[in-house]
Write a protein that holds these residues in place. Structure first.
Motif, PDB file in Angstrom:
ATOM      1  N   LYS A  72      -2.339   7.572  -4.312  1.00 31.76           N
ATOM      2  CA  LYS A  72      -1.233   8.474  -4.677  1.00 31.76           C
ATOM      3  C   LYS A  72      -1.081   9.615  -3.666  1.00 31.76           C
ATOM      4  O   LYS A  72       0.033  10.051  -3.371  1.00 31.76           O
ATOM      5  CB  LYS A  72      -1.443   9.055  -6.083  1.00 31.76           C
ATOM      6  N   GLN A  73      -2.214  10.104  -3.145  1.00 32.30           N
ATOM      7  CA  GLN A  73      -2.198  11.215  -2.189  1.00 32.30           C
ATOM      8  C   GLN A  73      -1.923  10.741  -0.758  1.00 32.30           C
ATOM      9  O   GLN A  73      -1.743  11.561   0.138  1.00 32.30           O
ATOM     10  CB  GLN A  73      -3.545  11.952  -2.221  1.00 32.30           C
ATOM     11  N   GLY A  74      -1.919   9.420  -0.552  1.00 33.58           N
ATOM     12  CA  GLY A  74      -1.705   8.885   0.790  1.00 33.58           C
ATOM     13  C   GLY A  74      -2.928   8.952   1.679  1.00 33.58           C
ATOM     14  O   GLY A  74      -2.849   8.747   2.884  1.00 33.58           O
ATOM     15  N   VAL A  75      -4.074   9.234   1.073  1.00 41.25           N
ATOM     16  CA  VAL A  75      -5.321   9.349   1.826  1.00 41.25           C
ATOM     17  C   VAL A  75      -5.851   7.973   2.230  1.00 41.25           C
ATOM     18  O   VAL A  75      -6.336   7.782   3.338  1.00 41.25           O
ATOM     19  CB  VAL A  75      -6.393  10.101   0.993  1.00 41.25           C
ATOM     20  N   PHE A  76      -5.747   7.017   1.316  1.00 41.93           N
ATOM     21  CA  PHE A  76      -6.269   5.672   1.561  1.00 41.93           C
ATOM     22  C   PHE A  76      -5.430   4.687   0.759  1.00 41.93           C
ATOM     23  O   PHE A  76      -5.559   4.590  -0.450  1.00 41.93           O
ATOM     24  CB  PHE A  76      -7.752   5.600   1.156  1.00 41.93           C
ATOM     25  N   LYS A  77      -4.562   3.981   1.443  1.00 38.19           N
ATOM     26  CA  LYS A  77      -3.621   3.091   0.771  1.00 38.19           C
ATOM     27  C   LYS A  77      -4.036   1.629   0.917  1.00 38.19           C
ATOM     28  O   LYS A  77      -4.645   1.254   1.924  1.00 38.19           O
ATOM     29  CB  LYS A  77      -2.224   3.275   1.351  1.00 38.19           C
ATOM     30  N   PRO A  78      -3.674   0.803  -0.060  1.00 44.48           N
ATOM     31  CA  PRO A  78      -3.943  -0.631   0.055  1.00 44.48           C
ATOM     32  C   PRO A  78      -3.132  -1.222   1.209  1.00 44.48           C
ATOM     33  O   PRO A  78      -2.070  -0.727   1.559  1.00 44.48           O
ATOM     34  CB  PRO A  78      -3.461  -1.215  -1.274  1.00 44.48           C
ATOM     35  N   SER A  79      -3.651  -2.307   1.777  1.00 41.98           N
ATOM     36  CA  SER A  79      -2.953  -2.949   2.889  1.00 41.98           C
ATOM     37  C   SER A  79      -1.985  -4.020   2.405  1.00 41.98           C
ATOM     38  O   SER A  79      -1.080  -4.412   3.137  1.00 41.98           O
ATOM     39  CB  SER A  79      -3.956  -3.559   3.864  1.00 41.98           C
ATOM     40  N   ALA A  80      -2.174  -4.483   1.164  1.00 42.19           N
ATOM     41  CA  ALA A  80      -1.296  -5.537   0.644  1.00 42.19           C
ATOM     42  C   ALA A  80      -1.227  -5.453  -0.871  1.00 42.19           C
ATOM     43  O   ALA A  80      -2.153  -4.966  -1.526  1.00 42.19           O
ATOM     44  CB  ALA A  80      -1.805  -6.906   1.067  1.00 42.19           C
ATOM     45  N   LYS A  81      -0.102  -5.936  -1.416  1.00 39.56           N
ATOM     46  CA  LYS A  81       0.059  -5.988  -2.859  1.00 39.56           C
ATOM     47  C   LYS A  81       0.643  -7.351  -3.206  1.00 39.56           C
ATOM     48  O   LYS A  81       1.632  -7.790  -2.623  1.00 39.56           O
ATOM     49  CB  LYS A  81       0.994  -4.879  -3.335  1.00 39.56           C
ATOM     50  N   VAL A  82       0.001  -8.040  -4.146  1.00 45.03           N
ATOM     51  CA  VAL A  82       0.473  -9.335  -4.619  1.00 45.03           C
ATOM     52  C   VAL A  82       0.618  -9.222  -6.125  1.00 45.03           C
ATOM     53  O   VAL A  82      -0.370  -9.151  -6.850  1.00 45.03           O
ATOM     54  CB  VAL A  82      -0.509 -10.477  -4.249  1.00 45.03           C
TER      55      VAL A  82
END
Length: 100
Positions: A72-82
């Motif tokens: 949410k904070q943009g600190v560590f985002k997922p690389s993919a969403k399925v």
């Protein structure tokens, strides 16, 4: 003039063995090579390029809540969403481990 050299570079060692002994020794060498190849192949199969939220939280030693907050904070985002599942890349996880 003799071609025999005592310096070891052109030495030839002759060993007598039966056909069965030669086959047995050859099979042992082939078995070792095949086993090593299987171990290496299994290691490649086990090496993942992406990890689930649960796996990522465990690797980073953080809670799922922390992982959610980082996203949410943009600190560590997922690389993919399925669908509803999110995945983190191995490279991103390794980079995050180096930062902490």
């Amino acid at each position: 003039m003799s071609n025999n050299s005592n310096n070891g570079s052109n030495s030839t060692l002759l060993v007598q063995m039966t056909k069965e002994e030669l086959i047995r020794d050859f099979e042992q060498v082939v078995r070792k090579v095949v086993n090593q190849m299987q171990v290496e192949q299994q290691a490649l199969k086990n090496e993942k390029l992406t990890y689930t939220r649960d796996e990522t939280a465990e690797i980073l030693n953080v809670s799922l809540t922390t992982l959610h907050n980082w996203n949410k904070q943009g600190v560590f985002k997922p690389s993919a969403k399925v669908g509803k599942k999110v995945y983190y890349s191995k490279n991103d996880i390794q980079a995050k481990l180096k930062i902490n």
